[in-house]
Scaffold this motif. Structure first.
Motif, PDB file in Angstrom:
ATOM      1  N   ASN A  85      -0.977  11.629   8.999  1.00  0.00           N
ATOM      2  CA  ASN A  85      -2.326  12.485   8.638  1.00  0.00           C
ATOM      3  C   ASN A  85      -3.495  11.643   8.229  1.00  0.00           C
ATOM      4  O   ASN A  85      -4.336  12.231   7.964  1.00  0.00           O
ATOM      5  CB  ASN A  85      -2.204  13.631   7.888  1.00  0.00           C
ATOM      6  CG  ASN A  85      -1.744  13.379   6.408  1.00  0.00           C
ATOM      7  OD1 ASN A  85      -1.701  12.037   6.349  1.00  0.00           O
ATOM      8  ND2 ASN A  85      -1.462  14.263   5.740  1.00  0.00           N
ATOM      9  N   ASN A  86      -3.397  10.327   8.383  1.00  0.00           N
ATOM     10  CA  ASN A  86      -4.433   9.363   8.013  1.00  0.00           C
ATOM     11  C   ASN A  86      -4.357   8.106   8.668  1.00  0.00           C
ATOM     12  O   ASN A  86      -3.314   7.704   8.966  1.00  0.00           O
ATOM     13  CB  ASN A  86      -4.722   9.285   6.569  1.00  0.00           C
ATOM     14  CG  ASN A  86      -3.402   8.751   5.719  1.00  0.00           C
ATOM     15  OD1 ASN A  86      -3.007   7.656   6.086  1.00  0.00           O
ATOM     16  ND2 ASN A  86      -3.195   9.491   4.496  1.00  0.00           N
ATOM     17  N   GLY A  87      -5.414   7.459   8.811  1.00  0.00           N
ATOM     18  CA  GLY A  87      -5.488   6.127   9.262  1.00  0.00           C
ATOM     19  C   GLY A  87      -5.751   6.122  10.752  1.00  0.00           C
ATOM     20  O   GLY A  87      -6.279   7.279  11.081  1.00  0.00           O
ATOM     21  N   ALA A  88      -5.317   5.141  11.497  1.00  0.00           N
ATOM     22  CA  ALA A  88      -5.917   4.939  13.014  1.00  0.00           C
ATOM     23  C   ALA A  88      -4.428   5.070  13.774  1.00  0.00           C
ATOM     24  O   ALA A  88      -3.616   4.339  13.556  1.00  0.00           O
ATOM     25  CB  ALA A  88      -6.284   3.450  13.118  1.00  0.00           C
ATOM     26  N   VAL A  89      -4.644   5.927  14.582  1.00  0.00           N
ATOM     27  CA  VAL A  89      -3.477   6.310  15.526  1.00  0.00           C
ATOM     28  C   VAL A  89      -4.004   6.152  17.009  1.00  0.00           C
ATOM     29  O   VAL A  89      -5.237   6.540  17.432  1.00  0.00           O
ATOM     30  CB  VAL A  89      -3.079   7.895  15.425  1.00  0.00           C
ATOM     31  CG1 VAL A  89      -1.971   8.034  16.446  1.00  0.00           C
ATOM     32  CG2 VAL A  89      -2.698   7.918  13.929  1.00  0.00           C
ATOM     33  N   ARG A  90      -3.250   5.346  17.663  1.00  0.00           N
ATOM     34  CA  ARG A  90      -3.763   5.054  19.282  1.00  0.00           C
ATOM     35  C   ARG A  90      -2.805   5.852  20.039  1.00  0.00           C
ATOM     36  O   ARG A  90      -1.546   5.616  20.328  1.00  0.00           O
ATOM     37  CB  ARG A  90      -3.710   3.582  19.490  1.00  0.00           C
ATOM     38  CG  ARG A  90      -4.363   3.146  20.511  1.00  0.00           C
ATOM     39  CD  ARG A  90      -4.407   1.706  20.262  1.00  0.00           C
ATOM     40  NE  ARG A  90      -5.002   0.955  21.747  1.00  0.00           N
ATOM     41  CZ  ARG A  90      -4.802  -0.267  21.948  1.00  0.00           C
ATOM     42  NH1 ARG A  90      -4.591  -1.133  21.053  1.00  0.00           N
ATOM     43  NH2 ARG A  90      -5.083  -0.707  23.109  1.00  0.00           N
ATOM     44  N   GLY A  91      -3.183   6.502  21.037  1.00  0.00           N
ATOM     45  CA  GLY A  91      -2.356   7.133  22.115  1.00  0.00           C
ATOM     46  C   GLY A  91      -2.667   6.643  23.508  1.00  0.00           C
ATOM     47  O   GLY A  91      -3.623   5.808  23.756  1.00  0.00           O
ATOM     48  N   LEU A  92      -1.940   6.828  24.306  1.00  0.00           N
ATOM     49  CA  LEU A  92      -2.091   6.477  25.903  1.00  0.00           C
ATOM     50  C   LEU A  92      -2.004   7.681  26.613  1.00  0.00           C
ATOM     51  O   LEU A  92      -1.336   8.632  26.505  1.00  0.00           O
ATOM     52  CB  LEU A  92      -0.877   5.816  26.103  1.00  0.00           C
ATOM     53  CG  LEU A  92      -0.849   5.188  27.650  1.00  0.00           C
ATOM     54  CD1 LEU A  92      -1.852   4.301  28.041  1.00  0.00           C
ATOM     55  CD2 LEU A  92       0.599   4.530  27.971  1.00  0.00           C
ATOM     56  N   THR A  93      -3.091   7.735  27.655  1.00  0.00           N
ATOM     57  CA  THR A  93      -3.120   8.732  28.641  1.00  0.00           C
ATOM     58  C   THR A  93      -3.117   8.178  30.069  1.00  0.00           C
ATOM     59  O   THR A  93      -3.769   7.327  30.162  1.00  0.00           O
ATOM     60  CB  THR A  93      -4.625   9.534  28.389  1.00  0.00           C
ATOM     61  OG1 THR A  93      -4.732  10.005  26.904  1.00  0.00           O
ATOM     62  CG2 THR A  93      -4.612  10.491  29.489  1.00  0.00           C
ATOM     63  N   ILE A  94      -2.123   8.639  30.691  1.00  0.00           N
ATOM     64  CA  ILE A  94      -2.021   8.177  32.129  1.00  0.00           C
ATOM     65  C   ILE A  94      -2.348   9.162  33.077  1.00  0.00           C
ATOM     66  O   ILE A  94      -1.852  10.158  33.254  1.00  0.00           O
ATOM     67  CB  ILE A  94      -0.389   7.745  32.335  1.00  0.00           C
ATOM     68  CG1 ILE A  94      -0.024   6.560  31.310  1.00  0.00           C
ATOM     69  CG2 ILE A  94      -0.345   7.088  33.514  1.00  0.00           C
ATOM     70  CD1 ILE A  94       1.417   6.517  31.090  1.00  0.00           C
ATOM     71  N   LEU A  95      -3.272   8.985  33.810  1.00  0.00           N
ATOM     72  CA  LEU A  95      -4.050   9.604  34.942  1.00  0.00           C
ATOM     73  C   LEU A  95      -3.121   9.488  36.105  1.00  0.00           C
ATOM     74  O   LEU A  95      -2.620   8.190  36.498  1.00  0.00           O
ATOM     75  CB  LEU A  95      -5.382   9.491  34.963  1.00  0.00           C
ATOM     76  CG  LEU A  95      -6.250   9.416  33.845  1.00  0.00           C
ATOM     77  CD1 LEU A  95      -7.651   8.965  34.650  1.00  0.00           C
ATOM     78  CD2 LEU A  95      -6.162  10.790  33.260  1.00  0.00           C
ATOM     79  N   VAL A  96      -2.713  10.786  36.957  1.00  0.00           N
ATOM     80  CA  VAL A  96      -2.055  10.566  38.131  1.00  0.00           C
ATOM     81  C   VAL A  96      -2.417  11.273  39.139  1.00  0.00           C
ATOM     82  O   VAL A  96      -3.030  12.532  38.786  1.00  0.00           O
ATOM     83  CB  VAL A  96      -0.614  11.145  37.679  1.00  0.00           C
ATOM     84  CG1 VAL A  96       0.278  11.084  38.985  1.00  0.00           C
ATOM     85  CG2 VAL A  96       0.159  10.364  36.555  1.00  0.00           C
ATOM     86  N   THR A  97      -2.444  10.873  40.218  1.00  0.00           N
ATOM     87  CA  THR A  97      -3.028  11.564  41.639  1.00  0.00           C
ATOM     88  C   THR A  97      -1.788  12.072  42.370  1.00  0.00           C
ATOM     89  O   THR A  97      -1.028  11.140  42.390  1.00  0.00           O
ATOM     90  CB  THR A  97      -4.156  10.844  42.314  1.00  0.00           C
ATOM     91  OG1 THR A  97      -3.476   9.620  42.696  1.00  0.00           O
ATOM     92  CG2 THR A  97      -5.446  10.660  41.299  1.00  0.00           C
TER      93      THR A  97
END
Length: 70
Positions: free
Chosen positions: A4-16
């Protein structure tokens, strides 16, 4: 584990899909997830701003957006 603190990095993959065209671009999704003062499409904030607000500035959640891939 709950972070609940700090830096969090996510990945979003777009698909068609061949039978379902999309007008949403990588830039649109990046703005919705990470943008400052994001207000498009009835949203009150970007995802980054939401987590900043809800954590009182302790959580910086950003997303790398890639794609679209078919």
């Amino acid at each position: 584990m709950v972070l609940n603190n700090g830096a969090v990095r996510g990945l979003t993959i777009l698909v068609t899909f061949p039978d379902t065209p999309s007008t949403v671009t990588q830039a649109d999704v990046t703005a919705m997830l990470n943008g400052p003062s994001y207000r498009a499409n009835g949203n009150a904030s970007s995802v980054f701003e939401y987590f900043q607000t809800m954590s009182t500035g302790r959580l910086g959640f950003t997303n790398d957006v890639v794609g679209p891939f078919r």
